[in-house]
Write a protein that holds these residues in place. Sequence first.
Motif, PDB file in Angstrom:
ATOM      1  N   GLU A  92      58.224  34.570  41.332  1.00 61.68           N
ATOM      2  CA  GLU A  92      58.275  33.289  42.286  1.00 61.68           C
ATOM      3  C   GLU A  92      57.216  33.526  43.324  1.00 61.68           C
ATOM      4  O   GLU A  92      56.420  32.517  43.777  1.00 61.68           O
ATOM      5  N   GLU A  93      57.245  34.810  44.016  1.00 59.87           N
ATOM      6  CA  GLU A  93      56.491  34.758  45.262  1.00 59.87           C
ATOM      7  C   GLU A  93      55.369  36.007  45.314  1.00 59.87           C
ATOM      8  O   GLU A  93      54.501  35.875  46.076  1.00 59.87           O
ATOM      9  N   THR A  94      55.415  36.808  44.264  1.00 61.25           N
ATOM     10  CA  THR A  94      54.498  38.116  44.369  1.00 61.25           C
ATOM     11  C   THR A  94      53.691  38.174  42.699  1.00 61.25           C
ATOM     12  O   THR A  94      54.419  37.691  41.882  1.00 61.25           O
ATOM     13  N   ALA A  95      52.699  38.667  42.841  1.00 59.71           N
ATOM     14  CA  ALA A  95      52.001  39.062  41.550  1.00 59.71           C
ATOM     15  C   ALA A  95      51.211  40.423  41.598  1.00 59.71           C
ATOM     16  O   ALA A  95      50.875  40.746  42.708  1.00 59.71           O
ATOM     17  N   SER A  96      50.947  40.911  40.720  1.00 56.94           N
ATOM     18  CA  SER A  96      50.046  42.037  40.386  1.00 56.94           C
ATOM     19  C   SER A  96      49.187  41.780  39.269  1.00 56.94           C
ATOM     20  O   SER A  96      49.407  41.412  38.212  1.00 56.94           O
ATOM     21  N   VAL A  97      47.691  41.777  39.659  1.00 58.74           N
ATOM     22  CA  VAL A  97      46.890  41.548  38.287  1.00 58.74           C
ATOM     23  C   VAL A  97      45.903  42.735  38.143  1.00 58.74           C
ATOM     24  O   VAL A  97      45.369  43.259  39.144  1.00 58.74           O
ATOM     25  N   GLU A  98      45.828  43.139  37.065  1.00 56.93           N
ATOM     26  CA  GLU A  98      45.082  44.214  36.635  1.00 56.93           C
ATOM     27  C   GLU A  98      43.841  43.467  36.213  1.00 56.93           C
ATOM     28  O   GLU A  98      43.553  42.823  35.462  1.00 56.93           O
ATOM     29  N   LEU A  99      42.694  44.072  36.973  1.00 61.17           N
ATOM     30  CA  LEU A  99      41.208  43.648  36.706  1.00 61.17           C
ATOM     31  C   LEU A  99      40.365  44.793  36.299  1.00 61.17           C
ATOM     32  O   LEU A  99      40.359  45.902  36.710  1.00 61.17           O
ATOM     33  N   GLU A 100      39.483  44.230  35.402  1.00 61.65           N
ATOM     34  CA  GLU A 100      38.606  45.264  35.055  1.00 61.65           C
ATOM     35  C   GLU A 100      37.203  44.965  35.643  1.00 61.65           C
ATOM     36  O   GLU A 100      36.863  43.642  35.188  1.00 61.65           O
ATOM     37  N   ILE A 101      36.633  45.665  36.465  1.00 61.57           N
ATOM     38  CA  ILE A 101      35.270  45.493  36.962  1.00 61.57           C
ATOM     39  C   ILE A 101      34.312  45.961  36.102  1.00 61.57           C
ATOM     40  O   ILE A 101      34.304  47.238  36.069  1.00 61.57           O
ATOM     41  N   GLN A 102      33.327  45.455  35.844  1.00 65.83           N
ATOM     42  CA  GLN A 102      32.238  45.843  35.211  1.00 65.83           C
ATOM     43  C   GLN A 102      30.971  46.052  36.212  1.00 65.83           C
ATOM     44  O   GLN A 102      30.438  44.958  36.916  1.00 65.83           O
ATOM     45  N   PHE A 103      30.364  47.143  36.383  1.00 66.61           N
ATOM     46  CA  PHE A 103      29.436  47.442  37.061  1.00 66.61           C
ATOM     47  C   PHE A 103      27.836  47.272  36.577  1.00 66.61           C
ATOM     48  O   PHE A 103      27.874  47.198  35.144  1.00 66.61           O
ATOM     49  N   GLN A 104      26.732  46.880  37.176  1.00 66.53           N
ATOM     50  CA  GLN A 104      25.692  46.823  36.649  1.00 66.53           C
ATOM     51  C   GLN A 104      24.955  47.933  35.940  1.00 66.53           C
ATOM     52  O   GLN A 104      24.095  47.659  34.987  1.00 66.53           O
ATOM     53  N   ASN A 105      25.234  49.367  36.146  1.00 60.81           N
ATOM     54  CA  ASN A 105      25.131  50.260  35.384  1.00 60.81           C
ATOM     55  C   ASN A 105      25.754  50.516  34.031  1.00 60.81           C
ATOM     56  O   ASN A 105      25.587  51.494  33.416  1.00 60.81           O
ATOM     57  N   GLY A 106      26.615  49.359  34.090  1.00 60.19           N
ATOM     58  CA  GLY A 106      27.517  49.437  32.653  1.00 60.19           C
ATOM     59  C   GLY A 106      28.985  50.170  32.495  1.00 60.19           C
ATOM     60  O   GLY A 106      29.717  49.912  31.572  1.00 60.19           O
ATOM     61  N   SER A 107      29.159  50.791  33.678  1.00 64.76           N
ATOM     62  CA  SER A 107      30.752  51.371  33.993  1.00 64.76           C
ATOM     63  C   SER A 107      31.509  50.459  34.179  1.00 64.76           C
ATOM     64  O   SER A 107      31.187  49.384  34.688  1.00 64.76           O
ATOM     65  N   ARG A 108      32.777  50.654  33.906  1.00 65.18           N
ATOM     66  CA  ARG A 108      33.943  49.723  34.022  1.00 65.18           C
ATOM     67  C   ARG A 108      34.824  50.580  34.865  1.00 65.18           C
ATOM     68  O   ARG A 108      35.123  51.820  34.313  1.00 65.18           O
ATOM     69  N   GLU A 109      35.869  49.978  35.522  1.00 61.18           N
ATOM     70  CA  GLU A 109      36.853  50.675  36.560  1.00 61.18           C
ATOM     71  C   GLU A 109      38.014  49.640  36.345  1.00 61.18           C
ATOM     72  O   GLU A 109      37.587  48.284  36.257  1.00 61.18           O
ATOM     73  N   LYS A 110      39.407  49.823  36.320  1.00 59.23           N
ATOM     74  CA  LYS A 110      40.460  49.129  36.372  1.00 59.23           C
ATOM     75  C   LYS A 110      40.903  49.184  37.767  1.00 59.23           C
ATOM     76  O   LYS A 110      41.310  50.370  38.414  1.00 59.23           O
ATOM     77  N   ILE A 111      41.379  48.058  38.250  1.00 62.23           N
ATOM     78  CA  ILE A 111      42.291  48.146  39.535  1.00 62.23           C
ATOM     79  C   ILE A 111      43.418  47.374  39.330  1.00 62.23           C
ATOM     80  O   ILE A 111      43.271  46.352  38.303  1.00 62.23           O
ATOM     81  N   VAL A 112      44.338  47.418  40.177  1.00 59.57           N
ATOM     82  CA  VAL A 112      45.457  46.433  40.378  1.00 59.57           C
ATOM     83  C   VAL A 112      45.732  45.777  41.496  1.00 59.57           C
ATOM     84  O   VAL A 112      45.822  46.461  42.555  1.00 59.57           O
ATOM     85  N   LEU A 113      45.316  44.337  41.915  1.00 55.82           N
ATOM     86  CA  LEU A 113      45.440  44.039  42.906  1.00 55.82           C
ATOM     87  C   LEU A 113      46.607  43.147  43.256  1.00 55.82           C
ATOM     88  O   LEU A 113      47.283  42.418  42.431  1.00 55.82           O
TER      89      LEU A 113
END
Length: 148
Positions: A101-122
């Motif tokens: 109801e009050e909190t969430a966590s989102v796993e994001l995949e970030i793609q960079f212009q050099n083609g690499s990808r990283e995942k973070i949880v916000l």
Amino acid sequence: MKVWLSLRNFVFLFIFTALAFLLIWGGLALGADWLVPTPQAVAEEFVGTLGAHQYAGALHALHTRQRQAVTADALANLITAIETAHSPVDSTRAQSAQADEETASVELEIQFQNGSREKIVLPLAREKYLWRVISIDPLRALAAPPGG
């Protein structure tokens, strides 16, 4: 009679506007989540806005406590460090989310212009019915040099 005819349109407009506001307020108060952007959308927009160097928009997505602790200059330094460690942000995509109801966590995949990808949880929390980012620590970790 002439006064009523001249004011009739204003009275109807006032009643219609009041009913519209009442419906929106009631929907939010009762938890009408269809009116509120999802945590995934907020997280994607936050990182995308930050990657586009639109710091005012990124600040707006932060929870009040986080917004009080972070400046636009700090966000500029953060994205510069991320771009130095990886490359400019090309796109973001929510992979998964967990919310109550009050909190969430989102796993994001970030793609960079050099083609690499990283995942973070916000982490996010509700503030006045809207989802807001409560910590930028995952982005700070992403900005750290590899191996450091």
